[in-house]
Design a protein around this motif. Sequence first.
Motif, PDB file in Angstrom:
ATOM      1  N   PHE A  33      -3.045   0.483 -11.799  1.00  0.00           N
ATOM      2  CA  PHE A  33      -3.709   1.694 -11.073  1.00  0.00           C
ATOM      3  C   PHE A  33      -3.557   2.818 -11.777  1.00  0.00           C
ATOM      4  O   PHE A  33      -2.662   3.075 -12.912  1.00  0.00           O
ATOM      5  N   VAL A  34      -4.254   4.145 -11.542  1.00  0.00           N
ATOM      6  CA  VAL A  34      -4.129   5.339 -12.005  1.00  0.00           C
ATOM      7  C   VAL A  34      -4.005   6.196 -11.039  1.00  0.00           C
ATOM      8  O   VAL A  34      -4.118   5.967  -9.597  1.00  0.00           O
ATOM      9  N   VAL A  45      -3.881  10.988  -5.843  1.00  0.00           N
ATOM     10  CA  VAL A  45      -4.431   9.616  -5.159  1.00  0.00           C
ATOM     11  C   VAL A  45      -4.455   8.610  -6.137  1.00  0.00           C
ATOM     12  O   VAL A  45      -5.142   8.612  -7.206  1.00  0.00           O
ATOM     13  N   PRO A  46      -3.883   7.434  -5.599  1.00  0.00           N
ATOM     14  CA  PRO A  46      -4.046   6.293  -6.563  1.00  0.00           C
ATOM     15  C   PRO A  46      -5.070   5.517  -6.357  1.00  0.00           C
ATOM     16  O   PRO A  46      -5.853   5.438  -5.309  1.00  0.00           O
ATOM     17  N   LEU A  47      -5.647   5.091  -7.499  1.00  0.00           N
ATOM     18  CA  LEU A  47      -6.890   4.461  -7.496  1.00  0.00           C
ATOM     19  C   LEU A  47      -6.901   3.061  -8.517  1.00  0.00           C
ATOM     20  O   LEU A  47      -6.388   3.298  -9.447  1.00  0.00           O
ATOM     21  N   THR A  48      -7.357   1.855  -8.055  1.00  0.00           N
ATOM     22  CA  THR A  48      -7.266   0.884  -8.931  1.00  0.00           C
ATOM     23  C   THR A  48      -8.158   0.917 -10.159  1.00  0.00           C
ATOM     24  O   THR A  48      -9.189   1.558 -10.116  1.00  0.00           O
ATOM     25  N   ILE A  49      -7.654   0.359 -11.435  1.00  0.00           N
ATOM     26  CA  ILE A  49      -8.545   0.366 -12.473  1.00  0.00           C
ATOM     27  C   ILE A  49      -9.454  -0.581 -12.227  1.00  0.00           C
ATOM     28  O   ILE A  49      -8.811  -1.971 -12.508  1.00  0.00           O
ATOM     29  N   ALA A  50     -10.871  -0.543 -12.159  1.00  0.00           N
ATOM     30  CA  ALA A  50     -11.575  -1.731 -11.771  1.00  0.00           C
ATOM     31  C   ALA A  50     -12.289  -2.145 -13.128  1.00  0.00           C
ATOM     32  O   ALA A  50     -12.620  -3.495 -13.080  1.00  0.00           O
ATOM     33  N   ASP A  51     -12.191  -1.573 -14.202  1.00  0.00           N
ATOM     34  CA  ASP A  51     -12.569  -2.037 -15.477  1.00  0.00           C
ATOM     35  C   ASP A  51     -12.038  -1.086 -16.441  1.00  0.00           C
ATOM     36  O   ASP A  51     -11.676  -0.099 -16.086  1.00  0.00           O
ATOM     37  N   PHE A  52     -12.131  -1.580 -17.766  1.00  0.00           N
ATOM     38  CA  PHE A  52     -11.573  -0.844 -18.821  1.00  0.00           C
ATOM     39  C   PHE A  52     -12.231  -1.301 -20.179  1.00  0.00           C
ATOM     40  O   PHE A  52     -12.449  -2.440 -20.136  1.00  0.00           O
ATOM     41  N   ASP A  53     -12.686  -0.519 -21.009  1.00  0.00           N
ATOM     42  CA  ASP A  53     -13.315  -0.847 -22.360  1.00  0.00           C
ATOM     43  C   ASP A  53     -12.338  -0.267 -23.453  1.00  0.00           C
ATOM     44  O   ASP A  53     -12.479   1.216 -23.694  1.00  0.00           O
ATOM     45  N   ASN A 214      -2.433  -0.935  -0.864  1.00  0.00           N
ATOM     46  CA  ASN A 214      -2.880   0.487  -1.074  1.00  0.00           C
ATOM     47  C   ASN A 214      -2.195   1.623  -0.040  1.00  0.00           C
ATOM     48  O   ASN A 214      -2.869   1.987   0.777  1.00  0.00           O
ATOM     49  N   THR A 215      -0.930   1.686  -0.187  1.00  0.00           N
ATOM     50  CA  THR A 215      -0.075   2.380   0.260  1.00  0.00           C
ATOM     51  C   THR A 215      -0.255   4.115  -0.145  1.00  0.00           C
ATOM     52  O   THR A 215      -0.809   4.219  -1.202  1.00  0.00           O
ATOM     53  N   ILE A 216       0.114   5.021   0.795  1.00  0.00           N
ATOM     54  CA  ILE A 216      -0.082   6.284   0.440  1.00  0.00           C
ATOM     55  C   ILE A 216       0.948   6.472  -0.561  1.00  0.00           C
ATOM     56  O   ILE A 216       2.066   6.089  -0.517  1.00  0.00           O
ATOM     57  N   MET A 217       0.628   7.391  -1.525  1.00  0.00           N
ATOM     58  CA  MET A 217       1.544   7.674  -2.810  1.00  0.00           C
ATOM     59  C   MET A 217       1.707   8.952  -2.982  1.00  0.00           C
ATOM     60  O   MET A 217       0.693   9.739  -2.701  1.00  0.00           O
TER      61      MET A 217
END
Lengths: 280, 464
Positions: A33-34, A45-53, A214-217
Amino acid sequence: MSRIVNKTELVPNIHEMLVEAPQIAAKALPGQFVVVMADETGERVPLTIADFDRDQGTITLILMVVGTSSRKLARLRAGDAFHALLGPLGHPSEIEDYGSIIMVAGGVGTAPIYPIARALRDKGNRVITIQGARNRDLLFWRDRMAAVSDEHIITTDDGSAGRKGLVTEPLRERLAADNGKTIGCVYAIGPTIMMKCCSDTTRPFDVRTIVSLNTIMVDGTGMCGGCRVEIGGETRFTCVDGPEFDGHLVNWSTMMARQRIYHTSEQCSLTRYLDEVSTS
Amino acid sequence: MSAVNRQQRTPMPEQDPATRARNFEEVPLGYTPEQAQQEAARCLNCKKRECVAGCPVEVDIPAFVHLIAESEFAAAARKIKETNALPAVCGRVCPQESQCESKCVLGKKWEPLAIGRLERFAADYERMNNLVELPEKQPPNGKKVAIIGAGPSGLTVAGDLILLGYGVTIFEAFHRPGGVLMYGIPEFRLPKAIVESEVDYLRQLGVRIELNQVIGRSITIDELTEDLGFDAVFVGVGAGLPYFLGIEGEQLGGVYAANEYLTRTNLMRAYRFPEYDTPIVKGRTVCVLGGGNVAMDAARTARRLGAEHVYIVYRRSKAELPARAEEVHHAEEEGIIFKLLAAPLAFEGNGDGMVQRMRCQEMELGEPDDSGRRRPVPKAGCEFTIETDLVIVAIGGGANPLLTKSTPGMELNRRGYIVADDAGKTSKPRVWAGGDIVTGSATVIEAMGAGRRAARAIHECLSG
């Protein structure tokens, strides 16, 4: 750096952002995640990396609008930059050959599950995807999930697409029918209550069940302890020990209570923000 | 000017306790030029400069004090900056009473010279009167040094090496530089504008700061030296994972590690919520567990966020409190209550997942332990309960594995800290380390001292 290249609203209140972040794209692995900040006064805010190129140097983030922070992020447009973007964080998913695997994606959980499913399939797993949403209008990335799945089951609460009902129903049926024990692992990512219910569903079948919490960070690097969860009776940090854990070991009731800690503050912040936006 | 008073130090004006306990403005107000000169005149200008030996970064104390006495205030600041890139910070947060001031000859009979207050005065005077001048730098030597972490040790290494002609880049994980100066130490003890200004001074000297870079993840140390052309790396990543107590109920809402409580308040400015978006739980009755400087900072922050009762719960007695005497004194003045010889047993919730009370065990002091302090032992049958809606756990932390685990060939000790010699040299070629990631939790100035020694060693290695 960390500029938004493209942004689209996939379904109401769920946004896809393509972000220029070559260093993160070069290192990102499924499951990571980022941490992002929309502006100087914003939350981390943490967000999962859903894709990367890696070639294009971009990452894809999926954002669901809930409160002030997600609204601020959703207001950013192509060409805008985040105030901060940090990553990749967290342990990557363990990509092993389990034989067959069930990937349960609930709501916005489709975003994190997609790159994991793709990597698991590339590893040789037979991927059975159960993708659920409240209704047809909230389903996104059906095509992408179909492309990385050997079987693709859709469920909606109201039956407007796929099968009517919850994701746990086909999950239970699949496991019950799996006499040859070919299903080596279940991934369940989505709302906390869904991950808990999936873990409860798989427990009697004694199949390894991985959830992504997806906890609070705050910092996302292990320093603050705000994202702590109880795993098998021990305190663990989602940011550096997770975000994936054995769903059968998670203390779900304390985890869900911790997600509500700031409920009143969040309401207050949102009221203020909406007021500010409407008058600006 | 009046006759020199060798016996007593010149008092520094402070905000009144009742007022300051409700605001985040700085507590001590600093010397006026007259007060500074009056204090500077107390210096005996000893031949044997014990005070300098007591300073981890060897500030030329008699020289800068003399300049203050001569009204050469900006020159005094520049004298300090020859060996200390962060004087306005050090003048505020150094434990002078156990360093330079503890060696002051005046202190043998009377009160020692107020070196910290004078350092602060000189730095503030220079900054507030826009007299900051950049010192001469050596010409660029073509060598590049990467510094991981923009906290006290990293900033010191940067300040030293930039003057010697190195290309210096600091990589910082947070969105604001300063490390513990930014996220840990509260505004009322170290205004963030001062940290920003000292960091800005380094930037003007040519130090590059890359924010939002988590080295070990986005870039590894090996990539810094092999692909990105850095000749040396200094690791100063600071504090690690906070410890919890491992007792029942610590998952409850309203139970914080001090790191989180302070990071929310200081770095994320939760004390200005909802103007800033990061929220924080505000308690009416607050218990802070632990007796160090971090515990004092947390307790005094809680008070400023509106708490009616704030308790420091500590398992030993007052004599063993590890916090600086000045911090304890300030806390007491602000109405913080010390519940000594008490240890928490469990937290109980209100049914909605928030902490409501804490069960404690009364303690008494037994035989001395390894640290030489008398060991607290439970007093049989003596338990009590405190009603509390906010608990802050300030009992220290362990090493953060994020960077070290991704760095092959760097030896760690049993507790996960980096093994380094006195100059900061690690087992990995071209990599030095200093500050809390080597020593475990220590002070700002000790980290700066480690940075100073590492900078010297890096220079020796790269120029040899």
